[in-house]
Every structure is written in C-alpha cells, then in structure tokens.
Motif scaffolding. Structure first.
Motif, PDB file in Angstrom:
ATOM      1  N   CYS A   1       0.829  -1.196   0.000  1.00 35.30           N
ATOM      2  CA  CYS A   1       0.000   0.000   0.000  1.00 35.30           C
ATOM      3  C   CYS A   1       0.867   1.251   0.000  1.00 35.30           C
ATOM      4  CB  CYS A   1      -0.889   0.047   1.253  1.00 35.30           C
ATOM      5  SG  CYS A   1      -1.935  -1.394   1.475  1.00 35.30           S
ATOM      6  N   GLY A   2       0.450   2.217  -0.795  1.00 35.32           N
ATOM      7  CA  GLY A   2       1.023   3.549  -0.676  1.00 35.32           C
ATOM      8  C   GLY A   2       0.056   4.407   0.127  1.00 35.32           C
TER       9      GLY A   2
ATOM     10  N   VAL B   1      -2.845   0.641  -4.076  1.00 36.33           N
ATOM     11  CA  VAL B   1      -2.762  -0.692  -3.472  1.00 36.33           C
ATOM     12  C   VAL B   1      -2.543  -1.772  -4.524  1.00 36.33           C
ATOM     13  CG1 VAL B   1      -4.098  -2.463  -2.229  1.00 36.33           C
ATOM     14  CG2 VAL B   1      -4.330  -0.047  -1.590  1.00 36.33           C
ATOM     15  N   THR B   2      -1.621  -2.680  -4.232  1.00 37.34           N
ATOM     16  CA  THR B   2      -1.526  -3.940  -4.967  1.00 37.34           C
ATOM     17  C   THR B   2      -1.449  -5.051  -3.931  1.00 37.34           C
ATOM     18  OG1 THR B   2      -0.342  -2.946  -6.826  1.00 37.34           O
ATOM     19  CG2 THR B   2      -0.190  -5.336  -6.594  1.00 37.34           C
TER      20      THR B   2
ATOM     21  N   SER C   1      -0.484  -6.199   6.210  1.00 39.91           N
ATOM     22  CA  SER C   1       0.705  -6.758   5.558  1.00 39.91           C
ATOM     23  C   SER C   1       1.683  -5.651   5.186  1.00 39.91           C
ATOM     24  CB  SER C   1       0.278  -7.551   4.324  1.00 39.91           C
ATOM     25  OG  SER C   1       1.400  -7.941   3.564  1.00 39.91           O
ATOM     26  N   GLU C   2       1.167  -4.560   4.650  1.00 41.88           N
ATOM     27  CA  GLU C   2       2.039  -3.424   4.318  1.00 41.88           C
ATOM     28  C   GLU C   2       2.694  -2.859   5.580  1.00 41.88           C
ATOM     29  OE1 GLU C   2       3.179  -1.753   1.615  1.00 41.88           O
ATOM     30  OE2 GLU C   2       4.183  -0.343   2.968  1.00 41.88           O
ATOM     31  N   LEU C   3       1.890  -2.687   6.630  1.00 37.62           N
ATOM     32  CA  LEU C   3       2.421  -2.097   7.863  1.00 37.62           C
ATOM     33  C   LEU C   3       3.508  -2.965   8.475  1.00 37.62           C
ATOM     34  CD1 LEU C   3      -0.949  -0.930   9.484  1.00 37.62           C
ATOM     35  CD2 LEU C   3       0.830   0.566   8.535  1.00 37.62           C
ATOM     36  N   LYS C   4       3.310  -4.283   8.405  1.00 35.15           N
ATOM     37  CA  LYS C   4       4.268  -5.204   9.016  1.00 35.15           C
ATOM     38  C   LYS C   4       5.403  -5.577   8.066  1.00 35.15           C
ATOM     39  CE  LYS C   4       2.359  -5.550  13.028  1.00 35.15           C
ATOM     40  NZ  LYS C   4       3.068  -5.076  14.229  1.00 35.15           N
TER      41      LYS C   4
END
Lengths: 366, 366
Positions: free
Chosen positions: B203-204, B217-218, B336-339
């Motif tokens: 994520c951006g 997002v991808t 998932s992006e954050l981690k």
C-alpha cells in the motif's frame, strides 16, 4: 569492408530460422559463410558453405567477421567471450546469459568499441512497442504511475517439457518461464519503463507441470519514481493472456489482441487533481486508437541493424549490454521467492550465482 | 406481518438514495415509516413520516420493524448491535464495520435466526457478476488458476479529500480506497472466488494525495487450491481501469467495459496438458460472449430481498455475516504493508484493532 561474412553457432530451431532469412536475402550486405553445430545431421543442408563442429574452430577459421550465437543459453557466455576476444562482431540470442554474473563476464569481454556487440531482442522492432517507446520517450505519457504486463500466453503441455532432459531444469536452463519464454517481455518492459528498484517475486516451481523450475510467476515491482508494477507470467494457463497496461499522468495505454489504445486525458492527472473544485470530477479524455499493423522487421531487422552498425556505425536497436537487465530482473524474481523477501536492485550477481549453483547441486535432475 | 415498516439511520447521500426508491414504490411490501439524522436539515423533506435525531430513539419507538443503517462506517457496529438487541431486522450498508473485531462484535449480536440481518452488497445483483457466479458455482470454469481485479477507476481529486476532515483518516474511516471505495469489489472477489489463505499487501499511504491512508494498493493473494490472485486499487489514476480476469481450467473470463467474455477451452487445460503429444500445442477454444445488459436491481433489489426474507423467509442475496470477509481482506492488505510481511488468514482481529488504534493515536489528523 563492403559485406559482412557471418557465421551461425547452433543450428537448432533458431539457428535454422536465421539461416533461412539470410539465404533468402532479407538482410543486405551480409553473407552467411559458415555454420556450426556439434550435431552433424543439422549441417546437411549447408554443404555449399563452410561447416564446423566446434564454434572455437569457426571463430578462428578466418571465414567470418561476425558471429550469431544461437546455442543453448548457458553457452552464450563462453562462446561470446571467445568470439569477442578473437576480434569478431557478435550478435547473441536472448537471454544473453542465464544469470547476472555470467552477463557481466560476457559484457566485460567487449572492450573494443569498434567491435559491434548486439542482442537478438527482435520484439523491439514490433510496431506496437515502437509506438509505446515513442509515447514514453517523447513525453506523451508524462510520469508513469503503474505498469502491468500479464504474459500467461505461453502455455506448454507436459509433452514439451518431456521432450528434452535439459528442459526446465536449473542445470539445463537456469530457470523456467522467466528464462526461456519471457526474456522478450522482460526486455521490453525494462526498455519501455526502466528498471524497478525493488522486486517482490512470487514463483510456483512446477506448480502446473512436472518440472523443477518456475512455471507460475507474479512479481510486484517498485520503481524509483514511486510507480508500481506487476508482471505475471506462466506456462500453465490456456488460452492465457498477453496484455500490457500502463497508467501514466497523461492517461492509460493498453496493448492487447494486436490493438494499441491510448486513453488520453485532456488535462494531466497531476494538474487536474490539484485544480478541480468538484468532489467527484475526473479529467475528460480522448479514446485514441494507434494503428500498429504487422509485426515489424523482427529477426531480420535486428540482423540488418547489426550489419549496418558494423559497416556504417549506426546505433544498435538492442546493444548486448542492455541484455543484462532482463536477466537480472528474472534472477531477482526467482531469488525473492527463494529467500521469501523482497530483493533490492541491483542484484548481487555472485550471490545469485551461488544460489543457482546450490539449486543445480541439489537437483535430482542435474 | 403483511408489510415491513422500515427506518433509515443516516440521511446523507446513501440514506437519501434509499429513501428515494422506497418512496417511488420500487420495493414491494415495505413502508418507509421513519428516518433519523443528527443533522436536522437533512430531515426537512420527511415531514410526512416520523423523524428522529438519535437512532437509539428510533429503534425503540415502535415505529419500525427493520432498520437500514447508512451512517458513517464506524457507527455501523454500535447501531447494528443495538438494533439487533432490540429485536429489529437490520440491513447494513457496506462495509458492515471498519475492522474485523468490530465485524465479529456486530455479527455476535445476531443471535435470533428469526431476525433477518443483511448487508447492502448491491453489486451482487449486477448481471455480469450473477453470470460469473453461475459459471463458477455450476462448474463451467473448473478449478480456478488465477484471479485478477484491477479496480483503479476510483479517481478522486484533492477537493474530494478536502471536503471533510474525517475523510481518508484512520480515525474517520479506518482506511482509504480499500474501506471506502472498494468494499464492493472485495466482496464480489470473495463471493465469486473464495477467501485467499495468504495476503501480501503493498500500500502507498497518501501516495497520490495529501492523505494519511492508502490510495494506491496492490495485493498478491494465495488461495488454498494453489491459485494465485492480484487485486489492484487506487484513487490516483485517471481514467483508471476496472477489469476482472479469471483464468481457470476451462478457460478465461474477462469482464471489462460492460462486456463479459469467456474464452472456453474445448478440452480442460488439466486434461490437455497430460494428453497432448505435440510440444507446442494448446487447447482449441471458443470465443463466448455472454450478454449482460443493464445493471440489475442494485439497491432496490437488495432491499426487496431483505423484505422478502423477513416476510417469506427467502434466502438472502447478501447475509451480513458474509460482510466480515471483505473487511478482513482489506484489513489484511493494510496490515501486511504495515508489518512488511505476508499475513495468513484468518487475520487476528484483536491484533489488527490494536494496530489501527495505534495509527489513530499517532495521527496528527485524529
């Protein structure tokens, strides 16, 4: 020199194809003077010219000024280095090598700028890709926001993989769909949109076939400018998809089913988003259809360009030095899957070579 | 009961829209008897029916049998629980809640099977999605191999985000394009092809706008059967893309630009790959065009189905219990992006709730 005397190493499917258009005279100012293959039966049709069983002999024979390498991939490196060291011009089939470290070795042998060293990226001559390249290079698209190539049109049945023990093995090909079927798409993707800075690779090894290498791939790519990308490839889908989509500041380009469309914003998105006062507004756009008839000059055009570069010094359509990029990206996608984490580019070529060697050593098919 | 007396909580854009088709009589055997909004000005047009400033009062008024919740997302949980506990039937707008733990709380309040509890996933009524659902459920596609939804048609200018301080904040919406614009696509993706087992989210946050939540997002998805998927969404592209592609054993389905096409293999890929003797063969196929005129019944059809479920016990098109899935997937992509690592499903709802609370606490916009 008025004419280039060319030899072909490797008279399999590709070598024969190159010989055929050369003998038809599709390329000017070149003469096919020699061919080489370790399999004598493949030389039977070439009794009117010199034939060799060993490329080193052909390279040293004095019969050729230039070498076209169409042998199995792993040998591109050694044959290319030898020919360059012997002062020949070299045109190498894709991929130029199987892994990045080999690409570096091969490119390092090209020390004399008077020797022409090109790669057979014939799809760069395709009208659609030429047009997309023009759209990017001339600024018609503005900044790239997102790239997406789904290249799952490479279906192969089990019979294909069963046809040669070297096929789809780490030792024989150094990879699967990324090394064998997709080098052209990877080359074009990079030629058009540049190298990503980070690669998240997701590969299924033998996901759809009884093979040990990747036949199902998705890669998520991060570019230096903040753009994102997705590259999807596989040999397990039928009919599969071949679709290139690019979202950019000026609109969207899609190439699929021989149609190239450009949905062009009247105002660039980056301007519109800042200036529009309406909550749910969006830029008006034009539906642009860009004619891309035919397939372009393909292999003969690349060979002609190689000959013209030797005789007249014209710029190369596909310098061999650029061939390292598609190999590096393919390697990085596989390496990311193997390590279970993203890979930052540039890839460490020695590290990947060691990993590939481990795969070869541990493979029951080696 | 011959008629359902319905109240609407939240008379913003969506609440007004629901009231409009109800007043036109588009839904049979239902009567709009009350509306509620804390903003009195939004109730001016409803002087012929009961109006409330507080949903709790409307729920306890005896004027309604069923509640349609069209308030801001975070309040769906508390209002829904209260209405269910008071014995009302409930129809809740999407997303049913902002995060998984809230979804679980809301669903847990639905203890009486005689109470009908539905979600406003109106896009399930679209002819194209109905047809794809039929293709999947009746086995026309065979096993799914790869899914891909690119939903970047949600362009929003900065003016949109500037229009409300709560917009596109962790506190106000709990997310960006995944929570506000894409719940329908996420719901359909799961309704059609099931839940993935593992999610790699990229994520951006504020990549294309001056906001703190995701607008680019991808996600790479892994399914239990070995299929892979990609979900792409964003509000920064114009014109953007809305394209659903599904590769399956029996061929490929594409839905884009109001066209539904099914490229149908004459022989399933899994059979062909094992039986074909030719190296470069592929299954012959048919180009099937499936008519999908119109948009279907949409909101009115979901509300009719809700009423019919109350009065006649017909099965729900979109049970609220299914609404947890799209929220869980949205949460997992962000998490998932954050981690910086993949998230296995089911997601730990409490863990994500704590993470979201941290984002809210640390945000200068909270």
């Amino acid at each position: 020199m008025d004419n280039v005397r060319l030899g072909i190493a490797g008279m399999g499917v590709m070598g024969e194809m190159h010989a055929a258009y050369l003998r038809k005279g599709d390329v000017k100012r070149v003469e096919l003077t020699a061919v080489c293959d370790s399999d004598q039966s493949r030389l039977a049709n070439y009794s009117d010219i010199k034939t060799f069983a060993d490329t080193a002999d052909m390279v040293r024979s004095g019969e050729i000024d230039a070498l076209l390498i169409a042998t199995p991939h792993y040998s591109h490196t050694t044959l290319g280095i030898d020919a360059l060291e012997q002062g020949l011009h070299v045109l190498v089939e894709k991929p130029i090598s199987v892994h990045k470290a080999d690409c570096e070795r091969l490119i390092a042998a090209h020390t004399n700028p008077k020797q022409v060293f090109a790669a057979m990226f014939n799809m760069r001559t395709g009208p659609a890709f030429q047009k997309i390249k023009m759209l990017v290079d001339e600024g018609h698209l503005g900044e790239i926001v997102r790239t997406n190539w789904t290249a799952t049109h490479w279906f192969r049945p089990e019979a294909y993989y069963a046809s040669g023990g070297w096929r789809a093995t780490w030792k024989g090909e150094g990879g699967g769909v990324l090394l064998n079927q997709c080098p052209h798409q990877l080359d074009l993707f990079i030629w058009l949109f540049g190298m990503p800075s980070r690669v998240h690779g997701f590969c299924g090894f033998g996901a759809r076939h009884n093979i040990e290498v990747e036949d199902q791939v998705t890669a998520y790519l991060e570019y230096p400018n903040g753009a994102t990308g997705v590259f999807i490839a596989g040999t397990g889908e039928a009919p599969g998809t071949n679709r290139l989509e690019v979202a950019a500041d000026a609109g969207k380009v899609v190439y699929e089913n021989d149609r190239l469309t450009f949905t062009r914003n009247e105002v660039p998105t980056s301007t519109f988003t800042k200036t529009s006062k309406k909550m749910f507004s969006r830029p008006d756009f034009w539906n642009v259809e860009i004619p891309v008839g035919g397939v372009g000059g393909q292999h003969a055009e690349i060979t002609q360009n190689f000959v013209d570069a030797i005789l007249d010094g014209v710029p190369l359509t596909a310098p061999a030095e650029e061939g390292i990029k598609s190999v590096e990206l393919a390697n990085a996608i596989i390496y990311s899957e193997l390590k279970g984490k993203p890979v930052d580019l540039p890839l460490d070529g020695a590290e990947y070579e060691a990993e590939l060697q481990r795969l070869i050593d541990e493979s029951p098919r080696s």
